[in-house]
Design an enzyme around this catalytic site. Structure first.
Site, PDB file in Angstrom:
ATOM      1  N   GLU A 186       0.830  -1.193   0.000  1.00 13.51           N
ATOM      2  CA  GLU A 186       0.000   0.000   0.000  1.00 13.51           C
ATOM      3  C   GLU A 186       0.872   1.253   0.000  1.00 13.51           C
ATOM      4  OE1 GLU A 186      -2.567  -0.312   3.382  1.00 13.51           O
ATOM      5  OE2 GLU A 186      -3.689  -2.018   2.570  1.00 13.51           O
ATOM      6  N   HIS A 210      -7.896   1.156   2.218  1.00 17.27           N
ATOM      7  CA  HIS A 210      -7.705   0.761   3.617  1.00 17.27           C
ATOM      8  C   HIS A 210      -8.430   1.737   4.552  1.00 17.27           C
ATOM      9  CE1 HIS A 210      -4.721  -1.561   6.371  1.00 17.27           C
ATOM     10  NE2 HIS A 210      -5.882  -1.391   6.967  1.00 17.27           N
TER      11      HIS A 210
END
Length: 311
Positions: A186, A210
């Site tokens: 990420e 997220h």
């Protein structure tokens, strides 16, 4: 709330308890999962993208109610159980699997194996911790066990699902759709042109960066719970809720006739005897004492009579 970004062992070795807020974002994540189950079943993502392009395609083909469908929950902890309650309220049948027997909420039922769950569910939602045993637990073989036309949702950990295998199943049509909130890699900051994934461009695939626990309510609750734990640790020596440290929580003496001693020590034979000998030699009266250990670390709270401090 995960603590993957903290070196828990190093903190423990330095006598530093680490606290989290395991219940604070439960509702936020559960609501997001339910919302995306509805979104996937009604192809909301594709409809939205089409209309932003100026297109108008009204159709019922490939769109379904979630009432009467079966939701399979992998990991029946705080979040999984909350998803179970909300899904049942929406008319879904709920099954779940976990590594240990868990008391079901409502009419949910536990199945014996992951394979049984994957083969039975119309929607599979993952809610497992970050462990060696959960890394890549949903790969090509597991996805192949899922019903054709079913859906996969992951808002747990980014390394639980093998993303290329999921993308292949979506492009082939074996899966009708997926929702993913967490990824193996990420970006470390916000911005444009930072996110790459095999899932980009896959049909009926909803993705979020997220944000499972990213609501104002959850963030406020996290701050309250962690701050409360830290205050209790500072003022009373309590380590209740620490994820890397022996949990000790002893009620303070309301008479103000004791002084509290906190001692972090090696978890070895004879250590407590040595500690108690120090107080014996000082002719101190131990009013109450609470010891716990975790791994190589021991932690004890001792309340002594105030006269001992003067001596």
């Amino acid at each position: 709330i995960g603590t993957d970004q903290v070196d828990l062992k190093a903190a423990q070795e330095r006598g530093i308890p680490v606290f989290n807020a395991p219940f604070a974002n439960t509702r936020s994540v559960a609501e997001l999962i339910i919302g995306n189950i509805v979104g996937l079943s009604r192809r909301i993502g594709e409809c939205t993208a089409q209309m932003h392009r100026g297109a108008w395609f009204k159709q019922a083909v490939g769109c379904f109610e979630i009432r009467g469908k079966t939701l399979g929950i992998v990991g029946y902890g705080h979040i999984g159980a909350q998803v179970s309650v909300l899904a049942e309220a929406m008319g879904m049948n709920v099954i779940y699997c976990d590594v240990i027997p868990k008391l079901p909420m409502g009419n949910a039922s536990q199945v014996a194996t992951l394979s049984e769950l994957m083969a039975s569910a119309d929607f599979v939602s993952l809610h497992v911790p970050n462990l060696a045993s959960t890394k890549n637990m949903i790969g090509k073989a597991e996805i192949a066990q899922m019903k054709k036309g079913s859906f996969l949702l992951n808002a747990s950990r980014g390394n639980v699902v093998v993303i290329p295998a999921l993308a292949e199943a979506l492009r082939s049509g074996h899966l009708r759709g997926a929702y993913v909130d967490v990824f193996p890699v990420e970006p470390g900051k916000n911005g444009e042109d930072l996110f790459t994934s095999e899932l980009r461009g896959c049909p009926n695939t909803l993705m979020t960066p997220h944000v499972g626990g990213s609501t104002e309510e959850a963030q406020a609750k996290i701050g309250e719970e962690v701050a409360s734990a830290l205050l209790k640790c500072i003022n009373e020596g309590s380590t209740h809720g620490a994820v890397n440290f022996p949990e000790v929580d002893m009620k303070m003496d309301s008479t103000a006739k004791t002084h509290r001693v906190l001692c972090i020590h090696d978890n070895k034979p004879g250590v407590m005897s040595s500690i108690n000998n120090v107080f014996t030699e000082a002719k101190a009266n131990i009013c109450q004492q609470f010891l716990n250990t975790k791994g190589d670390v021991g932690y004890v709270i001792i309340d002594l009579n105030t006269e001992a401090s003067a001596e």
